[in-house]
Design an enzyme around this catalytic site. Structure first.
Site, mmCIF file in Angstrom:
data_model
loop_
_atom_site.group_PDB
_atom_site.id
_atom_site.type_symbol
_atom_site.label_atom_id
_atom_site.label_comp_id
_atom_site.label_asym_id
_atom_site.label_seq_id
_atom_site.Cartn_x
_atom_site.Cartn_y
_atom_site.Cartn_z
ATOM 1 N N HIS A 1 -8.269 -5.020 -0.475
ATOM 2 C CA HIS A 1 -6.935 -4.461 -0.239
ATOM 3 C C HIS A 1 -6.284 -5.020 1.034
ATOM 4 O O HIS A 1 -5.096 -5.309 1.061
ATOM 5 C CB HIS A 1 -7.060 -2.943 -0.155
ATOM 6 C CG HIS A 1 -5.777 -2.217 0.028
ATOM 7 N ND1 HIS A 1 -4.757 -2.256 -0.903
ATOM 8 C CD2 HIS A 1 -5.332 -1.421 1.037
ATOM 9 C CE1 HIS A 1 -3.743 -1.516 -0.479
ATOM 10 N NE2 HIS A 1 -4.057 -1.009 0.694
ATOM 11 N N ASP A 2 -7.078 -5.146 2.106
ATOM 12 C CA ASP A 2 -6.537 -5.665 3.370
ATOM 13 C C ASP A 2 -6.053 -7.108 3.250
ATOM 14 O O ASP A 2 -5.514 -7.650 4.222
ATOM 15 C CB ASP A 2 -7.574 -5.563 4.487
ATOM 16 C CG ASP A 2 -7.453 -4.271 5.296
ATOM 17 O OD1 ASP A 2 -6.470 -3.531 5.083
ATOM 18 O OD2 ASP A 2 -8.335 -4.002 6.133
ATOM 19 N N ARG B 1 -11.731 7.387 8.389
ATOM 20 C CA ARG B 1 -11.350 5.971 8.476
ATOM 21 C C ARG B 1 -12.472 5.067 7.965
ATOM 22 O O ARG B 1 -12.216 4.065 7.314
ATOM 23 C CB ARG B 1 -10.994 5.611 9.915
ATOM 24 C CG ARG B 1 -10.627 4.151 10.132
ATOM 25 C CD ARG B 1 -9.385 3.734 9.348
ATOM 26 N NE ARG B 1 -8.740 2.574 9.967
ATOM 27 C CZ ARG B 1 -7.572 2.097 9.618
ATOM 28 N NH1 ARG B 1 -6.896 2.671 8.639
ATOM 29 N NH2 ARG B 1 -7.049 1.076 10.226
ATOM 30 N N ASP C 1 -8.960 -6.228 -4.751
ATOM 31 C CA ASP C 1 -8.574 -4.893 -4.256
ATOM 32 C C ASP C 1 -9.275 -3.826 -5.098
ATOM 33 O O ASP C 1 -9.058 -3.730 -6.306
ATOM 34 C CB ASP C 1 -7.053 -4.745 -4.348
ATOM 35 C CG ASP C 1 -6.512 -3.548 -3.570
ATOM 36 O OD1 ASP C 1 -7.258 -2.562 -3.378
ATOM 37 O OD2 ASP C 1 -5.337 -3.607 -3.164
ATOM 38 N N SER D 1 0.848 -1.188 0.000
ATOM 39 C CA SER D 1 0.000 0.000 0.000
ATOM 40 C C SER D 1 0.896 1.254 0.000
ATOM 41 O O SER D 1 1.756 1.372 -0.868
ATOM 42 C CB SER D 1 -0.924 -0.064 1.218
ATOM 43 O OG SER D 1 -1.950 0.865 1.116
#
Ligand SMILES: CC(=O)SCCNC(=O)CCNC(=O)[C@H](O)C(C)(C)COP(=O)(O)OP(=O)(O)OC[C@H]1O[C@@H](n2cnc3c(N)ncnc32)[C@H](O)[C@@H]1OP(=O)(O)O
Ligand SMILES: N[C@@H](CCO)C(=O)O
Length: 456
Positions: free
Chosen positions: A431-432, A308, A401, A233
């Site tokens: 993505h995580d 967030r 992602d 990332s």
């Protein structure tokens, strides 16, 4: 979806989350988890972001169910800033002073300090050093327990350690905290020369500035060659810049691993970041960035939390949200009477967790550095820049992602002369995935690193 990963160990732990046995996700092999109200800690009961004054409950003036329901948490559980400050427990951090940093955008950042952690031993040939670069809200605590000075446990404990894919019995592993961040390297919460926190006066910094600071850290440590520079990332942005800036500074980058990252931040990602930045700026408690003397609860935790929750949505996949949470209400909540869906509670939970451990100015400064990331700037464009990389390169993407699209990874692998064919993690988590799919990522990185060693 043609392929789903096997159930993850730990997901069945009832102390962590309740297994959701309801309809969403039925028929897949992924063991999705959600959480009942009863299993939330008292402080998180209705989670998480302070939404302002308590609202009247009950029925609206229209005679129908009211949308207004209080979800107020005790705001004093949110510090004005979650930054690590001198005087806090140092934990496993070490610090080096690197002096003034000349900034790509002009001017300089004086008196820069870089905090880092390290594991293993640098060998006599000094050729076993590995640099691990964290993502936006990560830090130097790559592996290890949470504890004094470390708000979270290591984010890559499965990847780095004795016998792990990045084997600390064999490699000397260094992980710096990024400049502009909030975990010990100079950032907006640090004291400026006038003795007050930088706050709104902290300059715009770029990914290249961050790497320039890490180059000075290398010099301080006497490392003139990295066997591997690895980042995911935002860490991947720095790792890519390292492949060009390192050699220019006389520091070899023998190999690099670029995970779930990109050579140039695309418009879609800039678009996702925009409402995040706006949410922070719009929080009246942000005060333009000068909030460090605010009392607990009087800092910009609402704006940071909203940022967030937007970001976290991009870190996961639509498939996960639909199959894991679907339309399930949270615990006993009734969305028809102002209650939340479980996915809303989940995002609120991640929002409040970050708002307690991070700094809003750092979030802004680092996000802006990601937005201006462009490997091709002043290098004749992205393709020319990628083609000029001399390191061996491993590129890893995540098939789901939606933030760093697999196409970005494919482009890097296609253009870098010594890149291996792109590797895609198959994951339902988006993505995580780089923080979850260690069964896949571990062997990919471990074998690449072993290959680099063998080819010497
Ligand atoms: C490279 C880097 O530098 S990484 C950057 C630093 N790390 C981070 O920012 C990671 C932030 N955390 C995350 O993104 C994720 O938790 C990961 C990636 C670490 C792990 O992912 P997963 O194992 O899938 O965890 P998941 O996304 O389900 O989150 C679990 C949390 O949500 C909570 N949760 C789950 N369902 C709900 C719900 N319905 N309501 C409220 N909370 C919920 C769980 O209780 C758990 O809480 P805890 O973390 O406080 O124990
Ligand atoms: N969870 C990661 C995702 C961004 O890479 C972070 O917060 O840094």
């Amino acid at each position: 979806m043609s392929e789903v990963p096997a159930p993850r160990p730990g997901c069945d732990d009832p102390s962590r989350a309740a297994v959701d046995t309801r309809a969403p996700g039925a028929g897949t092999s992924v063991q999705w988890t959600t959480m009942t109200d009863e299993q939330q800690r008292p402080g998180d009961r209705t989670d998480d972001v302070d939404r302002g004054a308590p609202q009247p409950q009950g029925w609206s003036r229209s005679g129908g169910p009211s949308r207004a329901q209080s979800r107020r948490l005790d705001p004093t559980t949110f510090p004005a800033s979650g930054a690590w400050r001198p005087g806090d427990p140092v934990g496993d951090r070490q610090h080096v002073e690197i002096g003034a940093l000349e900034l790509e955008g002009g001017g300089q950042l004086p008196g820069v300090q870089v905090a880092y952690e390290s594991w293993g031993t640098l060998n006599d040939r000094r050729d076993n050093a590995v640099l691990v670069l964290h993502a936006l809200t990560g830090d130097s605590h790559v592996t290890g327990e949470a504890g004094p000075g470390h708000p979270t446990a290591g984010w890559w404990s499965e990847m780095v350690g004795p016998g792990a894919p990045i084997d600390t019995d064999r490699y000397y592993v260094v992980a710096p905290n990024v400049v502009g961040g909030c975990q010990g390297s100079t950032g907006p919460s640090s004291l400026a020369p006038d003795g007050a926190p930088w706050g709104s006066a902290f300059p715009i910094i770029t990914v290249r500035d961050q790497v320039a600071a890490e180059i000075e850290l290398s010099r301080s440590l006497g490392i003139t060659s990295w066997a591997l520079v690895v980042g995911a990332s935002m860490g991947g942005l720095r790792a890519l810049e390292w492949t060009l800036l390192g050699p220019e500074a006389g520091i070899e980058v023998e190999s690099a691993a670029i995970i779930a990252s990109a050579a140039q931040t695309p418009g879609d990602q800039i678009a996702w970041a925009h409402p995040q930045l706006t949410a922070i700026h719009a929080d009246p408690r942000f005060r333009g960035g000068d909030y460090y003397d605010a009392a607990d609860g009087d800092g910009p935790h609402v704006g940071l939390g909203i940022a967030r929750s937007i970001a976290h949505t991009t870190y996961r996949s639509a498939l996960e949200f639909d199959e894991r949470f679907g339309r399930i209400p949270q615990g006993g909540d009734d969305p028809m009477h102002g209650g939340r869906f479980a996915v809303q509670s989940y995002l609120d939970h991640h929002a409040s967790k970050l708002a307690r451990r991070f700094d809003a100015n750092s979030y802004v400064v680092l996000t802006e550095s990601m937005l201006t990331h462009d490997l091709g700037r002043d290098r004749g464009g992205v393709t020319t820049a990628l083609q000029s990389i001399r390191s061996r390169v491993l590129v890893v993407g995540v098939d789901t992602d939606r933030l760093f699209l697999p196409a970005e990874s494919e482009r890097i692998a296609r253009e870098v002369p010594r890149a291996e064919p792109v590797r895609l993690l198959r994951s339902a988590y988006g993505h995580d995935g780089f923080l979850i799919e260690f069964d896949q990522l571990g062997p990919i990185v471990g074998e690449f690193l072993a290959g680099v060693h063998k080819r010497r």
